[in-house]
Scaffold this active site. Structure first.
Site, PDB file in Angstrom:
ATOM      1  N   ASP A 161       0.851  -1.198   0.000  1.00 27.32           N
ATOM      2  CA  ASP A 161       0.000   0.000   0.000  1.00 27.32           C
ATOM      3  C   ASP A 161       0.886   1.247   0.000  1.00 27.32           C
ATOM      4  O   ASP A 161       2.105   1.156   0.101  1.00 27.32           O
ATOM      5  CB  ASP A 161      -0.936  -0.008   1.226  1.00 27.32           C
ATOM      6  CG  ASP A 161      -0.161   0.112   2.538  1.00 27.32           C
ATOM      7  OD1 ASP A 161       0.879  -0.552   2.666  1.00 27.32           O
ATOM      8  OD2 ASP A 161      -0.589   0.871   3.431  1.00 27.32           O
ATOM      9  N   HIS A 473       1.699  -8.624  -3.750  1.00 25.91           N
ATOM     10  CA  HIS A 473       0.690  -7.597  -3.476  1.00 25.91           C
ATOM     11  C   HIS A 473       1.447  -6.287  -3.305  1.00 25.91           C
ATOM     12  O   HIS A 473       1.812  -5.897  -2.198  1.00 25.91           O
ATOM     13  CB  HIS A 473      -0.058  -7.986  -2.193  1.00 25.91           C
ATOM     14  CG  HIS A 473      -1.224  -7.122  -1.871  1.00 25.91           C
ATOM     15  ND1 HIS A 473      -2.484  -7.340  -2.372  1.00 25.91           N
ATOM     16  CD2 HIS A 473      -1.344  -6.046  -1.064  1.00 25.91           C
ATOM     17  CE1 HIS A 473      -3.326  -6.438  -1.891  1.00 25.91           C
ATOM     18  NE2 HIS A 473      -2.652  -5.642  -1.092  1.00 25.91           N
ATOM     19  N   ASP A 519       1.473 -17.310  -5.110  1.00 24.53           N
ATOM     20  CA  ASP A 519       2.092 -16.116  -5.687  1.00 24.53           C
ATOM     21  C   ASP A 519       1.057 -15.329  -6.489  1.00 24.53           C
ATOM     22  O   ASP A 519       1.140 -15.237  -7.707  1.00 24.53           O
ATOM     23  CB  ASP A 519       3.268 -16.564  -6.567  1.00 24.53           C
ATOM     24  CG  ASP A 519       3.992 -15.385  -7.191  1.00 24.53           C
ATOM     25  OD1 ASP A 519       3.921 -14.276  -6.613  1.00 24.53           O
ATOM     26  OD2 ASP A 519       4.613 -15.575  -8.253  1.00 24.53           O
ATOM     27  N   GLU A 528       2.037  -9.972   0.300  1.00 22.01           N
ATOM     28  CA  GLU A 528       2.380  -8.556   0.318  1.00 22.01           C
ATOM     29  C   GLU A 528       3.889  -8.412   0.528  1.00 22.01           C
ATOM     30  O   GLU A 528       4.598  -9.388   0.792  1.00 22.01           O
ATOM     31  CB  GLU A 528       1.606  -7.819   1.421  1.00 22.01           C
ATOM     32  CG  GLU A 528       1.739  -6.311   1.278  1.00 22.01           C
ATOM     33  CD  GLU A 528       0.672  -5.480   1.984  1.00 22.01           C
ATOM     34  OE1 GLU A 528      -0.286  -6.057   2.524  1.00 22.01           O
ATOM     35  OE2 GLU A 528       0.808  -4.243   1.973  1.00 22.01           O
TER      36      GLU A 528
HETATM   37  O1  9MR Z   1       2.680  -6.770   8.988  1.00 22.82           O
HETATM   38  C1  9MR Z   1       1.413  -6.615   9.585  1.00 22.82           C
HETATM   39  C2  9MR Z   1       0.974  -7.958  10.111  1.00 22.82           C
HETATM   40  O2  9MR Z   1       1.841  -8.382  11.150  1.00 22.82           O
HETATM   41  C3  9MR Z   1      -0.451  -7.861  10.610  1.00 22.82           C
HETATM   42  O3  9MR Z   1      -0.905  -9.145  10.958  1.00 22.82           O
HETATM   43  C4  9MR Z   1      -1.337  -7.248   9.527  1.00 22.82           C
HETATM   44  C5  9MR Z   1      -2.775  -7.076   9.970  1.00 22.82           C
HETATM   45  O4  9MR Z   1      -2.886  -6.120  10.955  1.00 22.82           O
HETATM   46  O5  9MR Z   1      -0.835  -5.993   9.114  1.00 22.82           O
HETATM   47  C6  9MR Z   1       0.441  -6.063   8.572  1.00 22.82           C
HETATM   48  O6  9MR Z   1       0.855  -4.777   8.252  1.00 22.82           O
HETATM   49  C7  9MR Z   1       0.342  -4.181   7.082  1.00 22.82           C
HETATM   50  C8  9MR Z   1      -0.034  -2.770   7.459  1.00 22.82           C
HETATM   51  O7  9MR Z   1      -1.116  -2.787   8.363  1.00 22.82           O
HETATM   52  C9  9MR Z   1      -0.356  -1.888   6.276  1.00 22.82           C
HETATM   53  N1  9MR Z   1       0.687  -1.941   5.292  1.00 22.82           N
HETATM   54  C10 9MR Z   1       0.989  -3.275   4.858  1.00 22.82           C
HETATM   55  C11 9MR Z   1       1.439  -4.120   6.022  1.00 22.82           C
HETATM   56  C12 9MR Z   1       1.935  -5.486   5.571  1.00 22.82           C
HETATM   57  O8  9MR Z   1       0.925  -6.341   5.177  1.00 22.82           O
END
Ligand code: 9MR
Ligand code: ZN
Length: 548
Positions: A161, A473, A519, A528
């Site tokens: 994101d 992602h 993937d 992601e």
């Molecule tokens: O890395 C984060 C993971 O540990 C959590 O389980 C998840 C859900 O809260 O969020 C991940 O962080 C994301 C963040 O909230 C927004 N940017 C992308 C991050 C990676 O997926």
């Protein structure tokens, strides 16, 4: 969430035998995993010369993968060159044996941060076909007072994101900066081909500076750190410059403020010998953030306010963050009051060796152990023991895993690649402070897993290895329409509890955790990318290559 993504079919692994697709150091232990019954294997050099034939070793049933595992040990092969393993009509990807097998990987992992730069354009000279126009250069308004607009441009996009989050940033910076402090030889020579390359500063520090300049903009006039700057909702899968929604700055949190104090203090110490003026600004930011913490001792967490759907990075407490802040302030200034604050912070319970964004006490322990001022011998001993105990525990877990991964079943969660890389770091940190080379092979074992010694045979780094993830992602990687992915990104990886639609559709119930991966760009909980998943990759690389 509908991001309008059409997922491509994930490729099937063309290899039935799993080796590190980057390769092995000549003197290191070398093992490939064969997940089917066979008693013999061969090592083939180049176009098909068998240079070694050996007996496999039956490991047994491996729970995380659900595989019956046979090990092919070819440590005897020390000659540099390109090889494959063959057995039972199957083969591995081609890999190298050489002292520089991880050079390209290290550079690529660091270069990924450049590709995530926000607030500037990526030029063709440095980004090639992945160039794009400047993004998110407009001012952002305070979520809670829309009349106030501020320039908080710059920094790295967090992940797939376009948000920028302070605690995630501090965590990623800390891995990179500790990599630099602990492994200066490897870090000093790592070049990533960025606009600042050749300016006299190592590229790792050039790259971190880009993030630190942004980080300092995220400080409120009172010294607190705004938790994040994002749009109200995640953007669709468009290029960053096409995401023109209003940017909001979210309220100050204790975790972000403590992390800001900590990482600015850490950076002030690192940059001091290169750029006194920059170091001084960092120190001022750290002091102001720390003062805010003292004046606001009550915990202020973070929950997304109604109407906001971007990442939350909430934490239940700020104990580890405050410990880290006190330790960095002490390391920077040597002032006794911070030493006392370290001891106060340690009255709370939290892990002393965890190196994540949520539990960040490991960074506090590193700060104390590397501190140039007077330290308490009993606390030093306790912290070293915490790392060596943790490494000994992780060693046992690795030994129980057919693939040599220091991960138990529940550890395969969102971002498991980060967990694996952090475990590599713990092995190396334990060795660093004990002065032994006890866990060298275990550290390398974690890298091997990321690079292909895993139940699906993936290299979890885009653009690295013959069979690697290619559809993460990651908004620009999808929106640019280029088949080949932007290189150097660590994918989140196998996740036993995937929580998004594409993952649920693709991963059958009951799949062993190490095989819960696909993937596909639509799956954020499997595929992601994130700055603090690449950063332990860089630190781990520096650690394992420092003496090669
Ligand atoms: O890395 C984060 C993971 O540990 C959590 O389980 C998840 C859900 O809260 O969020 C991940 O962080 C994301 C963040 O909230 C927004 N940017 C992308 C991050 C990676 O997926
Ligand atoms: Zn941007």
């Amino acid at each position: 969430m509908d991001y309008n993504i059409k997922d491509r079919d994930a490729a099937k692994c063309p290899f039935g035998i799993f080796a590190d697709q980057a390769g092995y150091f000549p003197e290191a232990r070398k093992r490939a995993v064969i997940p089917f019954k066979c008693s013999e294997f061969s090592v083939v050099k180049g176009e098909g010369n068998v240079v070694f034939t050996g007996k496999t070793e039956y490991f047994g049933f491996d729970e995380p993968s659900g595989d019956e595992v046979y090990i092919a040990d070819f440590s005897e092969i020390k000659d540099e060159g390109c090889y494959r393993i063959t057995a039972g009509g199957q083969r591995s990807a081609e890999f190298r044996i050489a002292r520089d097998v991880y050079k390209g990987l290290s550079e690529s992992l660091l270069k990924a941060f450049y590709y995530l730069r926000c607030g500037c354009g990526l030029t063709e000279e440095f980004a090639g076909k992945f160039a794009h126009a400047p993004c998110h250069t407009q001012k952002a308004v305070l979520w809670e007072n829309r009349d106030v607009s501020l320039d908080v441009s710059g920094g790295w996009h967090d992940a797939g994101d376009y948000g920028r989050y302070v605690t995630a940033a501090a965590c990623a910076l800390s891995h990179l900066l500790y990599g630099f402090k602990m492994y200066p030889k490897a870090a000093g020579t790592l070049s990533s081909g960025i606009p600042e390359s050749g300016n006299g500063l190592p590229d790792l520090l050039n790259e971190c500076r880009y993030e630190l300049e942004w980080l300092m903009k995220m400080q409120s006039p009172e010294g607190g750190a705004y938790h994040k700057v994002t749009t109200a909702k995640h953007a669709p899968f468009v290029m960053p410059e096409e995401d023109r929604e209003q940017l909001y700055i979210f309220p100050v949190s204790s975790m972000a403020t403590a992390d800001m104090a900590a990482v600015c203090a850490l950076a002030a110490g690192v940059y001091r010998e290169y750029d006194g003026e920059f170091a001084e600004r960092l120190k001022c930011a750290a002091l102001a953030a720390y003062k805010w913490l003292e004046e606001n001792p009550k915990f202020i967490g973070f929950d997304n306010p109604e109407g906001c759907g971007t990442g939350g990075y909430g934490e239940r407490d700020d104990y580890s963050n405050c410990y880290w802040a006190a330790a960095e302030m002490y390391a920077l200034t040597g002032e006794e009051k911070y030493h006392e604050d370290i001891h106060k912070a340690l009255q709370k319970q939290f892990p002393l060796t965890f190196l994540g964004y949520e539990q960040i006490g490991g960074q506090g322990s590193l700060a104390y152990l590397l501190c140039p001022h007077k330290t308490d011998p009993s606390l030093r001993a306790k912290l070293i023991e915490a790392f060596t105990d943790r490494a000994a525990y992780l060693k046992k877990i690795s030994d129980k895993c057919g693939y040599g991964v220091a991960m138990g079943l529940p550890d395969y969660h969102w971002g498991s690649s980060m967990e694996i890389l952090k475990r590599c770091m713990v092995f190396k940190i334990a060795d660093f402070f004990s002065g032994k080379d006890e866990y060298k092979e275990y550290a390398l074992g974690q890298i091997h897993c990321i690079m292909g010694v895993n139940a699906l045979g993936y290299s979890y780094v885009t653009g690295q290895g013959d069979f690697c993830c290619n559809d993460p992602h990651l908004r620009p990687a999808y929106a640019d329409g280029i088949e080949e992915c932007i290189p150097g990104f660590v994918a989140g990886g196998a996740n036993g509890n995937p929580c998004d639609g594409p993952a649920k559709a693709l991963i059958p119930e009951g799949t062993p955790p190490m095989k819960c991966y696909a993937d596909v760009a639509g799956s954020y909980s499997l595929n992601e990318v994130a700055i603090y998943w690449n950063s332990p990759g860089v630190m781990a690389m520096l650690a394992v290559t420092e003496n090669e």
